[in-house]
Scaffold this motif. Structure first.
Motif, PDB file in Angstrom:
ATOM      1  N   ARG A   1       3.423   8.092   9.023  1.00 18.37           N
ATOM      2  CA  ARG A   1       2.456   6.960   8.772  1.00 18.37           C
ATOM      3  C   ARG A   1       1.438   6.724   9.958  1.00 18.37           C
ATOM      4  O   ARG A   1       1.961   6.932  11.207  1.00 18.37           O
ATOM      5  CB  ARG A   1       3.189   5.668   8.559  1.00 18.37           C
ATOM      6  N   ALA A   2       0.322   6.400  10.005  1.00 20.04           N
ATOM      7  CA  ALA A   2      -0.660   5.972  10.861  1.00 20.04           C
ATOM      8  C   ALA A   2      -1.251   4.764  10.469  1.00 20.04           C
ATOM      9  O   ALA A   2      -1.459   4.466   9.305  1.00 20.04           O
ATOM     10  CB  ALA A   2      -1.362   7.043  11.190  1.00 20.04           C
ATOM     11  N   VAL A   3      -1.581   3.763  11.506  1.00 19.26           N
ATOM     12  CA  VAL A   3      -2.206   2.456  11.164  1.00 19.26           C
ATOM     13  C   VAL A   3      -3.414   2.512  11.977  1.00 19.26           C
ATOM     14  O   VAL A   3      -3.526   2.419  13.179  1.00 19.26           O
ATOM     15  CB  VAL A   3      -1.323   1.284  11.399  1.00 19.26           C
ATOM     16  N   VAL A   4      -4.375   2.130  11.227  1.00 19.93           N
ATOM     17  CA  VAL A   4      -5.956   2.339  12.028  1.00 19.93           C
ATOM     18  C   VAL A   4      -6.716   1.071  11.822  1.00 19.93           C
ATOM     19  O   VAL A   4      -6.570   0.493  10.532  1.00 19.93           O
ATOM     20  CB  VAL A   4      -6.928   3.617  11.884  1.00 19.93           C
ATOM     21  N   PRO A   5      -7.168   0.305  12.828  1.00 20.51           N
ATOM     22  CA  PRO A   5      -8.212  -0.669  12.315  1.00 20.51           C
ATOM     23  C   PRO A   5      -9.502  -0.388  11.456  1.00 20.51           C
ATOM     24  O   PRO A   5      -9.877   0.795  11.850  1.00 20.51           O
ATOM     25  CB  PRO A   5      -8.522  -1.417  13.837  1.00 20.51           C
ATOM     26  N   ALA A   6      -9.578  -1.220  10.394  1.00 16.95           N
ATOM     27  CA  ALA A   6     -10.622  -0.879   9.591  1.00 16.95           C
ATOM     28  C   ALA A   6     -11.936  -1.915   9.718  1.00 16.95           C
ATOM     29  O   ALA A   6     -13.026  -1.658   9.232  1.00 16.95           O
ATOM     30  CB  ALA A   6     -10.211  -0.749   8.200  1.00 16.95           C
TER      31      ALA A   6
ATOM     32  N   PHE B   1      -9.588 -12.343  11.929  1.00 14.88           N
ATOM     33  CA  PHE B   1      -8.495 -11.553  11.302  1.00 14.88           C
ATOM     34  C   PHE B   1      -8.773 -10.001  11.658  1.00 14.88           C
ATOM     35  O   PHE B   1     -10.191  -9.752  11.607  1.00 14.88           O
ATOM     36  CB  PHE B   1      -8.708 -11.528   9.788  1.00 14.88           C
ATOM     37  N   ASN B   2      -7.999  -9.279  11.618  1.00 16.10           N
ATOM     38  CA  ASN B   2      -8.248  -8.023  11.723  1.00 16.10           C
ATOM     39  C   ASN B   2      -7.662  -7.226  10.305  1.00 16.10           C
ATOM     40  O   ASN B   2      -6.502  -7.777   9.775  1.00 16.10           O
ATOM     41  CB  ASN B   2      -7.436  -6.927  12.880  1.00 16.10           C
ATOM     42  N   ARG B   3      -8.229  -6.289   9.844  1.00 19.34           N
ATOM     43  CA  ARG B   3      -7.856  -5.581   8.509  1.00 19.34           C
ATOM     44  C   ARG B   3      -7.441  -4.261   8.968  1.00 19.34           C
ATOM     45  O   ARG B   3      -8.085  -3.541   9.561  1.00 19.34           O
ATOM     46  CB  ARG B   3      -8.804  -5.753   7.492  1.00 19.34           C
ATOM     47  N   TYR B   4      -5.975  -3.910   8.644  1.00 16.89           N
ATOM     48  CA  TYR B   4      -5.759  -2.555   9.053  1.00 16.89           C
ATOM     49  C   TYR B   4      -5.559  -1.692   8.095  1.00 16.89           C
ATOM     50  O   TYR B   4      -5.232  -2.166   6.802  1.00 16.89           O
ATOM     51  CB  TYR B   4      -4.462  -2.286   9.902  1.00 16.89           C
ATOM     52  N   LEU B   5      -5.822  -0.454   8.054  1.00 23.21           N
ATOM     53  CA  LEU B   5      -5.113   0.527   6.983  1.00 23.21           C
ATOM     54  C   LEU B   5      -4.037   1.515   7.360  1.00 23.21           C
ATOM     55  O   LEU B   5      -4.007   1.924   8.491  1.00 23.21           O
ATOM     56  CB  LEU B   5      -6.324   1.446   6.449  1.00 23.21           C
ATOM     57  N   GLN B   6      -2.958   1.402   6.501  1.00 25.76           N
ATOM     58  CA  GLN B   6      -1.758   2.319   6.638  1.00 25.76           C
ATOM     59  C   GLN B   6      -2.132   3.515   6.053  1.00 25.76           C
ATOM     60  O   GLN B   6      -2.800   3.886   4.908  1.00 25.76           O
ATOM     61  CB  GLN B   6      -0.858   1.843   5.921  1.00 25.76           C
TER      62      GLN B   6
END
Lengths: 261, 261
Positions: A15-20, A140-145
């Protein structure tokens, strides 16, 4: 950030998590571009987290002794008001975490503080001079997994969203038709983005004049519902009839952390 | 870039030109944000120009002698292929024009070249080693002309576009309704952007849980037609019924330069 995508592709990470997106600064286009370029990588989850910028320093430093604050430009811009109140020198660096590490390891921190996370404080042995150092706007930050597969199985009562990318022969003029295809089937569109279509960035160059008629885009929509939902499936079939290409980037669950945590 | 807006507001300039979009890299969000923040500044024209990156050096330098190329990161990224062919060291700077000036004034350019414009070459006495140094993708910049007034009077046979910004109480879920208001009146929407609404970046924070429900946006649409056109006027009146606020950013003419020039 491209490393996160490579790590998935060469199986060194599951899995990777990146800020969107940040609620104040907007979407992080570069990560959406990377997702569009890496065809095997899908969205498997979404996480919305409140921003908690902390002012960090070497242990023993007092806030009144801070003369210089170092961080990433985005973090600095979120904390403008407090920085003005403190009347300190400001320095931009590429990474807040690297700045924290540098201050910790080089012991230069008697008058220098870093805006970073509580995690960075723990990791590098720094103290938190002030929590929620940012301006009082809710932030807020929205991240995508991301992952190679299709994410976890859907649980009873869970609502999902689906992200789909596509091109349109007539560009933005056809976007309304594309949205209509979803709306008429009761599928709510909750986000509309577009990015330059790097394969074909100018829609038409007039042969006679050499003039560019339109810029070309890849559209990215978020929809309410799972890709296996009959309504969503029917709409995606309808979309394929007017789109140049269609790619479902993922069907996944969105999680939201409390501000008060 | 904020200086350009200030210059208009304190009457030290009549017109400002800011980049709005590159066909490969996408929109320049910061300038749209500035336009939204500066309420008295309007769009009075649009200009689409082909990108012509030139490789510049001190007179007498040969391309085979170049060991290092300096420019703005965007210019460097547009010229990746040729830079790889030349196998040179690459340095990023904030401004290509400043780099050209530095090379010219400091005479350090016997092995250093700059990616810049033909104009910069003329201004700083540099030679153009190579025109159209960029990768062979067709590459355009879109610029906005800004001013305090409403721009030039419409000429016979001229087509105009109108840019409108607005917020929606139900956020993106209502965007389809907003677009419908234009489509049903025969007003074509040719661009759809959204930017965080800095006044109110989170739509709803649930009282019970403290969870953010939605991020809030300002939507920015480009329409075919002038703001005084009855169809456009009627649609804007309709939009005002569902929008939180509506601001026409300008009605103006778009000009497109030939690639072959």
């Amino acid at each position: 950030m491209e490393d996160a995508f490579s790590a998935l592709e060469d199986f060194s990470a599951d899995r990777a998590v990146v800020p969107a997106e940040n609620s104040v600064d907007g979407p992080i286009d570069r990560n959406l571009d990377l997702l569009l370029r890496h065809e095997d990588v899908n969205i498997v989850g979404e996480l919305v987290l409140p921003v908690n910028h902390c002012l960090l320093s070497l242990p023993g430093v007092k806030i009144s002794g801070v003369r210089r604050v170092v961080s990433h430009p985005q973090a600095l811009s979120h904390c403008k008001r407090r920085l003005e109140e403190l009347n300190v020198e400001i320095d931009e660096v590429d990474s807040a975490a690297d700045a924290a590490k540098f201050v910790a390891e080089n012991g230069i921190g008697d008058t220098t503080a870093v805006i970073g996370s509580k995690v960075a404080a723990g990791e590098f042995g720094l103290q938190v001079l002030e929590h929620n150092f940012q301006d009082p706007t809710v932030n807020f930050n929205r991240y995508l997994q991301l992952g190679l597969g299709s994410g976890s199985a859907i649980r009873p009562g869970e609502t999902r969203k689906t992200t789909v990318a596509f091109t349109l022969d007539s560009g933005v003029s056809d976007l309304f038709r594309a949205m209509w295809i979803f709306e008429v089937r009761g599928v709510r569109v909750t986000r509309v983005e577009h990015r330059p279509n790097r394969a074909n960035p100018i829609r038409t160059v007039e042969k006679e004049t050499g003039k560019a008629v339109k810029l070309d885009y890849v559209f990215v929509l978020d929809l309410e519902g799972c890709g296996s939902d009959p309504k969503v499936k029917a709409a995606l079939t309808g979309l394929a009839e007017i789109a140049g290409f269609v790619r479902v980037l993922g069907s996944y669950t969105s999680k939201c952390e409390s501000i008060r945590s």
